[in-house]
Design a protein around this motif. Structure first.
Motif, PDB file in Angstrom:
ATOM      1  N   ARG A 320      32.169  34.291  41.009  1.00  0.00           N
ATOM      2  CA  ARG A 320      33.128  33.189  40.801  1.00  0.00           C
ATOM      3  C   ARG A 320      33.048  32.662  39.381  1.00  0.00           C
ATOM      4  NH1 ARG A 320      35.219  30.330  45.538  1.00  0.00           N
ATOM      5  NH2 ARG A 320      36.159  29.061  43.920  1.00  0.00           N
ATOM      6  N   GLU A 321      31.803  32.528  38.930  1.00  0.00           N
ATOM      7  CA  GLU A 321      31.560  31.988  37.597  1.00  0.00           C
ATOM      8  C   GLU A 321      32.120  32.913  36.515  1.00  0.00           C
ATOM      9  OE1 GLU A 321      27.420  31.716  35.420  1.00  0.00           O
ATOM     10  OE2 GLU A 321      27.351  30.746  37.394  1.00  0.00           O
ATOM     11  N   LEU A 322      31.952  34.227  36.743  1.00  0.00           N
ATOM     12  CA  LEU A 322      32.340  35.196  35.711  1.00  0.00           C
ATOM     13  C   LEU A 322      33.827  35.541  35.757  1.00  0.00           C
ATOM     14  CD1 LEU A 322      29.274  37.615  36.000  1.00  0.00           C
ATOM     15  CD2 LEU A 322      29.718  35.962  34.177  1.00  0.00           C
ATOM     16  N   LEU A 323      34.395  35.538  36.937  1.00  0.00           N
ATOM     17  CA  LEU A 323      35.796  35.964  37.056  1.00  0.00           C
ATOM     18  C   LEU A 323      36.746  34.791  36.780  1.00  0.00           C
ATOM     19  CD1 LEU A 323      35.687  38.434  40.084  1.00  0.00           C
ATOM     20  CD2 LEU A 323      35.919  38.981  37.651  1.00  0.00           C
ATOM     21  N   VAL A 324      36.749  34.382  35.542  1.00  0.00           N
ATOM     22  CA  VAL A 324      37.641  33.303  35.125  1.00  0.00           C
ATOM     23  C   VAL A 324      38.604  33.890  34.095  1.00  0.00           C
ATOM     24  CG1 VAL A 324      37.779  31.057  33.978  1.00  0.00           C
ATOM     25  CG2 VAL A 324      35.889  31.554  35.546  1.00  0.00           C
ATOM     26  N   HIS A 325      39.897  33.746  34.369  1.00  0.00           N
ATOM     27  CA  HIS A 325      40.916  34.320  33.479  1.00  0.00           C
ATOM     28  C   HIS A 325      42.251  33.702  33.880  1.00  0.00           C
ATOM     29  CE1 HIS A 325      43.669  37.275  31.731  1.00  0.00           C
ATOM     30  NE2 HIS A 325      42.652  37.694  30.996  1.00  0.00           N
ATOM     31  N   PRO A 326      43.112  33.453  32.904  1.00  0.00           N
ATOM     32  CA  PRO A 326      44.414  32.853  33.265  1.00  0.00           C
ATOM     33  C   PRO A 326      45.183  33.678  34.305  1.00  0.00           C
ATOM     34  CG  PRO A 326      44.152  32.943  30.875  1.00  0.00           C
ATOM     35  CD  PRO A 326      42.953  33.618  31.457  1.00  0.00           C
ATOM     36  N   ALA A 327      44.950  34.996  34.339  1.00  0.00           N
ATOM     37  CA  ALA A 327      45.683  35.845  35.302  1.00  0.00           C
ATOM     38  C   ALA A 327      45.143  35.699  36.723  1.00  0.00           C
ATOM     39  CB  ALA A 327      45.598  37.304  34.870  1.00  0.00           C
ATOM     40  N   ILE A 328      43.952  35.134  36.861  1.00  0.00           N
ATOM     41  CA  ILE A 328      43.360  34.974  38.201  1.00  0.00           C
ATOM     42  C   ILE A 328      43.804  33.639  38.789  1.00  0.00           C
ATOM     43  CG2 ILE A 328      41.196  34.737  39.500  1.00  0.00           C
ATOM     44  CD1 ILE A 328      39.940  36.727  37.502  1.00  0.00           C
ATOM     45  N   VAL A 340      40.228  38.126  45.153  1.00  0.00           N
ATOM     46  CA  VAL A 340      40.585  37.551  43.856  1.00  0.00           C
ATOM     47  C   VAL A 340      42.096  37.702  43.702  1.00  0.00           C
ATOM     48  CG1 VAL A 340      40.196  37.676  41.363  1.00  0.00           C
ATOM     49  CG2 VAL A 340      38.343  38.272  42.944  1.00  0.00           C
ATOM     50  N   GLU A 341      42.783  36.580  43.683  1.00  0.00           N
ATOM     51  CA  GLU A 341      44.243  36.639  43.728  1.00  0.00           C
ATOM     52  C   GLU A 341      44.876  36.695  42.345  1.00  0.00           C
ATOM     53  OE1 GLU A 341      46.201  34.147  46.701  1.00  0.00           O
ATOM     54  OE2 GLU A 341      47.697  33.677  45.166  1.00  0.00           O
ATOM     55  N   PHE A 342      45.830  37.636  42.209  1.00  0.00           N
ATOM     56  CA  PHE A 342      46.624  37.755  40.987  1.00  0.00           C
ATOM     57  C   PHE A 342      48.080  37.437  41.310  1.00  0.00           C
ATOM     58  CE2 PHE A 342      42.814  40.171  40.186  1.00  0.00           C
ATOM     59  CZ  PHE A 342      42.535  39.903  38.861  1.00  0.00           C
ATOM     60  N   GLU A 343      48.927  37.516  40.307  1.00  0.00           N
ATOM     61  CA  GLU A 343      50.326  37.116  40.466  1.00  0.00           C
ATOM     62  C   GLU A 343      51.043  37.930  41.556  1.00  0.00           C
ATOM     63  OE1 GLU A 343      51.742  34.627  38.715  1.00  0.00           O
ATOM     64  OE2 GLU A 343      53.613  34.917  39.854  1.00  0.00           O
ATOM     65  N   ASP A 344      50.934  39.246  41.450  1.00  0.00           N
ATOM     66  CA  ASP A 344      51.662  40.093  42.412  1.00  0.00           C
ATOM     67  C   ASP A 344      50.995  41.467  42.484  1.00  0.00           C
ATOM     68  OD1 ASP A 344      52.391  41.382  40.054  1.00  0.00           O
ATOM     69  OD2 ASP A 344      54.291  40.316  39.937  1.00  0.00           O
ATOM     70  N   PHE A 345      51.547  42.320  43.339  1.00  0.00           N
ATOM     71  CA  PHE A 345      50.939  43.636  43.554  1.00  0.00           C
ATOM     72  C   PHE A 345      50.913  44.479  42.274  1.00  0.00           C
ATOM     73  CE2 PHE A 345      51.420  48.187  44.703  1.00  0.00           C
ATOM     74  CZ  PHE A 345      50.150  48.362  45.231  1.00  0.00           C
ATOM     75  N   LEU A 366      45.196  45.114  53.613  1.00  0.00           N
ATOM     76  CA  LEU A 366      46.342  45.587  54.395  1.00  0.00           C
ATOM     77  C   LEU A 366      47.501  44.606  54.365  1.00  0.00           C
ATOM     78  CD1 LEU A 366      45.325  47.088  57.873  1.00  0.00           C
ATOM     79  CD2 LEU A 366      46.590  48.191  56.036  1.00  0.00           C
ATOM     80  N   TYR A 367      47.204  43.317  54.559  1.00  0.00           N
ATOM     81  CA  TYR A 367      48.272  42.309  54.643  1.00  0.00           C
ATOM     82  C   TYR A 367      48.328  41.412  53.417  1.00  0.00           C
ATOM     83  CZ  TYR A 367      47.804  43.133  59.740  1.00  0.00           C
ATOM     84  OH  TYR A 367      47.718  43.671  60.986  1.00  0.00           O
ATOM     85  N   CYS A 368      47.655  41.786  52.369  1.00  0.00           N
ATOM     86  CA  CYS A 368      47.622  40.894  51.214  1.00  0.00           C
ATOM     87  C   CYS A 368      47.475  41.752  49.964  1.00  0.00           C
ATOM     88  CB  CYS A 368      46.446  39.920  51.352  1.00  0.00           C
ATOM     89  SG  CYS A 368      46.315  38.742  50.016  1.00  0.00           S
ATOM     90  N   ASP A 369      48.612  42.069  49.342  1.00  0.00           N
ATOM     91  CA  ASP A 369      48.545  43.046  48.258  1.00  0.00           C
ATOM     92  C   ASP A 369      48.589  42.423  46.861  1.00  0.00           C
ATOM     93  OD1 ASP A 369      51.187  42.406  47.920  1.00  0.00           O
ATOM     94  OD2 ASP A 369      51.980  44.372  48.476  1.00  0.00           O
ATOM     95  N   ASN A 370      48.374  41.109  46.775  1.00  0.00           N
ATOM     96  CA  ASN A 370      48.236  40.536  45.434  1.00  0.00           C
ATOM     97  C   ASN A 370      46.790  40.105  45.164  1.00  0.00           C
ATOM     98  OD1 ASN A 370      47.904  38.241  46.916  1.00  0.00           O
ATOM     99  ND2 ASN A 370      49.430  37.023  45.834  1.00  0.00           N
ATOM    100  N   LEU A 393      37.524  42.139  34.034  1.00  0.00           N
ATOM    101  CA  LEU A 393      38.228  41.276  33.055  1.00  0.00           C
ATOM    102  C   LEU A 393      38.852  42.126  31.947  1.00  0.00           C
ATOM    103  CD1 LEU A 393      35.723  38.270  32.812  1.00  0.00           C
ATOM    104  CD2 LEU A 393      37.936  38.328  33.984  1.00  0.00           C
ATOM    105  N   ASP A 394      38.127  43.153  31.514  1.00  0.00           N
ATOM    106  CA  ASP A 394      38.651  44.061  30.477  1.00  0.00           C
ATOM    107  C   ASP A 394      39.859  44.833  30.966  1.00  0.00           C
ATOM    108  OD1 ASP A 394      36.895  43.410  28.563  1.00  0.00           O
ATOM    109  OD2 ASP A 394      35.633  45.215  28.737  1.00  0.00           O
ATOM    110  N   SER A 395      39.994  44.939  32.292  1.00  0.00           N
ATOM    111  CA  SER A 395      41.080  45.736  32.859  1.00  0.00           C
ATOM    112  C   SER A 395      42.363  44.916  33.058  1.00  0.00           C
ATOM    113  CB  SER A 395      40.661  46.336  34.210  1.00  0.00           C
ATOM    114  OG  SER A 395      39.496  47.111  34.042  1.00  0.00           O
ATOM    115  N   ILE A 396      42.255  43.613  32.832  1.00  0.00           N
ATOM    116  CA  ILE A 396      43.451  42.787  32.985  1.00  0.00           C
ATOM    117  C   ILE A 396      44.348  43.033  31.782  1.00  0.00           C
ATOM    118  CG2 ILE A 396      44.350  40.419  33.165  1.00  0.00           C
ATOM    119  CD1 ILE A 396      41.715  39.654  34.554  1.00  0.00           C
TER     120      ILE A 396
END
Ligand code: PMP
Length: 397
Positions: A320-328, A340-345, A366-370, A393-396
């Motif tokens: 939680r502490e490390l995964l901080v990014h405007p896209a998250i 970890v939720e992003f904007e869309d699939f 299965l039911y949550c693709d974002n 984070l580098d992959s965003i």
């Protein structure tokens, strides 16, 4: 013939899946592909390898059992020590809890899988209550056979009608929907932490009200802990983090430490309806396979002996502490069952693909693709979490 031609589970032709990575070996949190490519497995084969791939204790238990016997007879026909020892160990994890009727969850029926545990539990609830209706939640996933499928989402059910009649769907966390649980309802089946809906921990107040409603109308409460059990959420069972005890408990996935096995667990007083005449209860050839039981016992003991639960929350906090990014947008989790939720699939898929190319395997639901599925083996170290998060984070893009 290519793998796509001979093997249906590998056959999807869309670009989304499957990964089709050819893995030659797995160990701990790592998968090794062709030419020595190394991947960090952040999803544990979908919540299975909680103690890591090929944990030495599990491998040794399997080898020892294989040297004695494998399949002997249809489950229950002979006394097979691995089944007895595992049933005792499972009951021990539950000995401190009482159901609303004051019973202890002390009787185990072993199955091959999570789905079969769901099927067995539904049958048990029908026999015990003499009722026909089952209630399940919207966006729950309980398996893919026709009974379990009846409990799930319309998208997955619609091509297979007629399915089980008398299934009522309720909305998770909506108190008003509890009225749909009536004196006709044999059981409510509920995931304390919704898995395929993208990690949705139950609201504690709601769960207590659900328990209360079931008590009022004489309905059995089934907790499906196929995904949340065996340490995944930081307690051995997720329900231990709530002050609510089910009447029937389901497990599979992480239970076998990589071998196929599941179970439904209930008090003797409920399971008794299957004991009068077992062949009118549930029958399974391989359920509780002795090699799987030996592997499962070693898994259970490893979780306790290596104190794997103690660090789960700390490790989850580090993610939680490390995964901080405007896209998250959001991180939902119970222990190391994380989303970890992003904007869309499309955004998420690009990140997942890039992370895989950098050696980190994640997934969606299965039911949550974002939302990115993160459920690493519980043995992952802090250093490995740091490496994994850096790559994510580098992959965003
Ligand atoms: N219940 C839940 C909560 C699950 O997550 C799953 C599998 N994803 C199942 C049941 C079905 O288990 P299996 O695939 O072992 O049959």
């Amino acid at each position: 013939m290519t793998h796509r031609e001979v093997f249906l589970q590998n056959v999807a032709q869309t670009s989304d899946f499957p990964l089709a990575l050819e893995i030659e070996k797995a160990e701990g949190i790592y998968l090794y592909g062709k030419n020595g490519v190394k991947y960090m497995d952040l999803i544990s084969g979908i919540g299975v390898s909680n103690v890591g791939h090929r944990h030495p204790n599990v491998v040794n238990a399997i080898k020892t059992q294989v040297d004695k016997y494998m399949h002997l007879m249809v489950y229950g026909e002979y006394v097979q020590q691995p089944q007895v020892l595992l049933a005792q160990a499972l009951a021990k994890t539950l000995a401190n809890y009482r159901t609303a009727t004051g019973y202890v969850l002390d009787n185990v029926y072993f199955t091959n899988s999570g789905t079969e545990a769901v099927e067995g539990a539904m049958k048990l609830a029908k026999r015990f209550t003499g009722r026909t209706e089952i209630v399940s939640c919207n966006r729950s996933y309980h398996g893919s056979t026709q009974g379990a499928l009846s409990l799930g989402e319309e998208h997955f059910r619609r091509n297979f009608r007629p399915l089980l009649p008398a299934i009522t769907k309720i909305e998770r966390n909506q108190l008003i929907d509890l009225e749909k649980i009536t004196t006709q309802t044999a059981a409510v089946i509920f995931e304390p932490v919704g898995g395929e809906s993208g990690v949705r921990p139950a609201d504690e107040v709601y769960l207590k009200e659900l328990r209360k409603r079931c008590n009022e109308v004489g309905t059995l409460l089934i907790f499906d802990e196929v995904q949340s059990g065996f340490g995944r959420t930081g307690s051995f069972w997720a329900f231990e983090q709530y002050d609510v005890v089910p009447d029937i408990l389901l497990c599979a996935k992480g239970m076998g430490g990589g071998m196929p096995i599941g179970a439904f667990i209930a008090p003797q007083q409920i399971m008794a309806v299957f004991k009068d005449n077992p062949i009118l209860g549930h029958i399974t050839t391989f359920g509780g396979h002795p090699v799987s039981c030996a592997a499962s016992l070693a898994t259970l003991n490893t979780i306790h002996d290596d104190n794997l639960l103690a660090e789960v929350e700390k490790k989850a906090s580090l993610f939680r502490e490390l995964l901080v990014h405007p896209a998250i947008k959001e991180i939902r989790h119970k222990g190391l069952m994380m989303a970890v939720e992003f904007e869309d699939f499309d955004t998420l898929k690009a990140i997942i693909d890039k992370a895989i190319s950098k050696g980190v395997i994640t997934d969606w639901f299965l039911y949550c693709d974002n939302s990115m599925r993160i459920a690493p083996p519980l043995i992952i170290t802090e250093e490995e979490i740091r490496q994994a998060c850096e790559i994510i984070l580098d992959s965003i893009v």
